[in-house]
Design a protein around this motif. Structure first.
Motif, mmCIF file in Angstrom:
data_model
loop_
_atom_site.group_PDB
_atom_site.id
_atom_site.type_symbol
_atom_site.label_atom_id
_atom_site.label_comp_id
_atom_site.label_asym_id
_atom_site.label_seq_id
_atom_site.Cartn_x
_atom_site.Cartn_y
_atom_site.Cartn_z
ATOM 1 N N ARG A 1 0.836 -1.206 0.000
ATOM 2 C CA ARG A 1 0.000 0.000 0.000
ATOM 3 C C ARG A 1 0.871 1.256 0.000
ATOM 4 N NH1 ARG A 1 -5.005 0.711 0.195
ATOM 5 N NH2 ARG A 1 -5.358 -1.500 0.717
ATOM 6 N N GLY A 2 0.612 2.105 -0.980
ATOM 7 C CA GLY A 2 1.352 3.349 -1.105
ATOM 8 C C GLY A 2 2.663 3.226 -1.865
ATOM 9 N N ALA B 1 -3.848 -4.328 -4.360
ATOM 10 C CA ALA B 1 -3.204 -4.433 -3.046
ATOM 11 C C ALA B 1 -2.813 -3.072 -2.481
ATOM 12 C CB ALA B 1 -1.972 -5.326 -3.145
ATOM 13 N N GLY B 2 -3.093 -2.005 -3.250
ATOM 14 C CA GLY B 2 -2.846 -0.658 -2.746
ATOM 15 C C GLY B 2 -1.662 0.061 -3.341
ATOM 16 N N ALA B 3 -0.958 -0.568 -4.283
ATOM 17 C CA ALA B 3 0.183 0.100 -4.919
ATOM 18 C C ALA B 3 -0.301 1.189 -5.868
ATOM 19 C CB ALA B 3 1.026 -0.918 -5.677
ATOM 20 N N ASP C 1 9.133 3.494 -6.749
ATOM 21 C CA ASP C 1 9.877 2.649 -5.808
ATOM 22 C C ASP C 1 10.311 1.334 -6.447
ATOM 23 O OD1 ASP C 1 9.452 4.425 -3.498
ATOM 24 O OD2 ASP C 1 7.348 3.825 -3.720
ATOM 25 N N LEU C 2 9.481 0.807 -7.336
ATOM 26 C CA LEU C 2 9.766 -0.430 -8.044
ATOM 27 C C LEU C 2 9.406 -0.264 -9.513
ATOM 28 C CD1 LEU C 2 8.240 -3.104 -5.595
ATOM 29 C CD2 LEU C 2 10.673 -2.568 -5.881
ATOM 30 N N PHE D 1 10.582 -8.230 -2.612
ATOM 31 C CA PHE D 1 9.839 -9.441 -2.247
ATOM 32 C C PHE D 1 8.410 -9.124 -1.827
ATOM 33 C CE2 PHE D 1 13.775 -11.791 -2.457
ATOM 34 C CZ PHE D 1 13.358 -13.085 -2.719
ATOM 35 N N ARG D 2 8.204 -7.996 -1.184
ATOM 36 C CA ARG D 2 6.824 -7.610 -0.853
ATOM 37 C C ARG D 2 6.002 -7.430 -2.115
ATOM 38 N NH1 ARG D 2 7.857 -2.467 2.768
ATOM 39 N NH2 ARG D 2 5.644 -2.117 2.288
ATOM 40 N N GLY D 3 6.597 -6.796 -3.123
ATOM 41 C CA GLY D 3 5.892 -6.613 -4.377
ATOM 42 C C GLY D 3 5.625 -7.926 -5.080
#
Length: 478
Positions: A259-260, A291-293, A397-398, A467-469
């Protein structure tokens, strides 16, 4: 029961072992049966020692019965790419020039898996000295894709990828110089992770291009990849390029969400991919958004130059690294009237066509009169790629890209066209040039049922966020 065992990830396997619902010997027996069924068709392994694996399993069961604490990889069947040094197996890099050679030491990653009680089943096939994108360049065999035996599994870590995808091993280790973990992971429907350069020790990895090479895991899930990565990461004083800092904790961060988090779709890499891969990437982007991205589009034009720069830098480093295989100290030695004739005969017979091609390319690029025009220019382009990534990570960020522009191609389809083969790595090469971490995660299949992988890229040392992504993509596409 055997099929059930093969379906377990590492966490489930450990739960069953701890509950005494299954023994380590039964686990190895299940994988041995699968190998006996699948290996004759797929050809993932160059060497196997299932008797030794079973002996290790028996010892682990005894230790468990005594109440001893076992490592994080206890009971886990592992396949090692055959360019990782091992004292228990020959290490050939799939080359005739090292046929039968047994190193006097283990690679650091091999020791770290052993320290955590991983059970090595054998060594896997690869493109000779990791030079290739299809595992067709091995001196010993061609590995086939488990989804279609007429197609390649990708390369150069195609043997490890095929072993995991066909459930002949729970974990594979590979090396990634220009995409050699991530591209085969995408083509075989599994997870492949390349860490930040220096995050995992290269000690004991037979060098291809030292400033680009990196070791990482191939697994069936993001969770398993995170656990294996935690086991093999960390400073190693025997590797001068090893990062002298604590490794990130990955497993515990998987469920922290995205998220975010700002994710940029790299449009100029998406445009070169097939329609089915473009559609899969959009599904992955939607999963991240759900998922909030925060999803946006970004173009990084400098990445278009990465392929050309890589195929100057990598062969140049290879021509230097492979000079050590000369018939004098170890490996193959062909007779000759003089030392020079012996070296020429040894290298002529010992190296395959692709390795010879890259040695000649690299030697030419480093030769007097051409060094500035080729090698120095390529290093400048490499700096441009690094700077372009730095600018991109100011706004996101990614990054999200295809892992490969196509799904698995047919065996022999690109063998006669080196440039077309090299283009297989156009999406993965940039993060090797920059040294940044990257991870390929499965994202469905094309109309022919062939796996598709999408790739997440992050700035240096961003493994935890990466890894979270990847976990969010995996969960969102279930």
């Amino acid at each position: 029961m055997n099929d059930e065992i093969l379906d377990w990830g590492i966490a489930e396997l450990h739960r069953r072992l701890e509950a005494r619902e299954v023994s380590t010997v039964e686990v190895i027996d299940a994988y041995q049966e699968q190998i006996e069924i699948q290996e004759p068709e797929i050809g993932a392994f160059l060497t196997l020692d299932l008797d030794a694996a079973r002996s290790t399993a028996t010892a682990q069961d005894t230790r468990r019965s005594r109440g001893e604490t076992l490592g994080r990889m206890a009971g886990v069947p592992v396949a090692l790419k055959d360019n990782l040094c091992t004292t228990a197996f020959p290490t050939t890099a799939a080359s005739r020039i090292l046929e039968g050679w047994i190193p006097p030491y283990n690679a650091t990653v091999v020791d770290r898996l052993a320290d955590q009680d991983g059970i090595v089943l054998g060594k896997t096939n690869l493109d000779e000295f990791a030079m290739g994108s299809s595992t067709e360049n091995s001196a010993y065999k061609i590995t086939k894709n488990p989804y279609d035996l007429e197609r390649v599994p990708g390369g150069s870590s195609g043997g490890s990828a095929a072993a995991v995808a066909s459930r002949m091993a729970l974990v594979g280790l590979g090396s990634d110089t220009g995409g050699s973990i991530r591209q085969p992971a995408a083509l075989t429907g599994i997870v492949g992770f390349k860490p930040t350069y220096g995050r995992v020790s290269r000690y004991g990895l037979l060098a291809f291009a030292s400033s680009l090479d990196q070791i990482g895991p191939l697994t069936a899930s993001v969770e398993d990849a995170a656990l294996v990565a935690e086991c093999i990461m960390g400073h190693d004083p025997r590797d001068a390029t090893s990062l002298q800092e604590a490794s990130p904790l990955l497993l515990g961060a998987l469920t922290e969400g995205v998220r975010g988090i700002r994710v940029g779709i790299v449009t100029n890499l998406v445009e070169i991919a097939s329609p089915s891969i473009q559609a899969a990437l959009l599904r992955a982007a939607d999963a991240l958004a759900q998922a909030g991205a925060l999803i946006s589009e970004i173009s990084i034009d400098e990445l278009a130059f990465g392929l050309a720069a890589y195929y100057v830098v990598a062969p140049a480093e290879a021509s230097s690294n492979l000079a050590r295989y000369d018939g004098v100290r170890y490996g193959l030695r062909e007779p000759g009237a003089t030392v020079e004739e012996m070296m020429i005969a040894t290298r002529t017979k010992g190296f395959g066509p692709e390795v010879k091609r890259r040695i000649m390319l690299g030697t030419y690029a480093l030769s007097a009169g051409y060094y500035d025009a080729f090698y120095v220019t390529a290093q400048r382009v490499r700096s441009l790629v690094r700077s372009a990534f730095d600018r991109a990570y100011e706004s996101v960020d990614l990054l999200l890209t295809p892992t490969s522009p196509t799904t698995a191609f047919r065996i022999g389809e690109r063998s006669a066209d080196p440039v077309e083969m090299y283009r297989s790595d156009i999406c993965t090469i940039p993060s090797n040039l920059s040294g940044d971490p990257a991870l390929s995660v499965p994202a469905g299949a094309d109309p022919d049922g062939l796996p598709i992988g999408v790739q997440l890229l992050g700035p240096p040392r961003s493994e935890q966020l990466l890894f979270r992504g990847a976990y969010a993509v995996e969960e969102g596409l279930r």
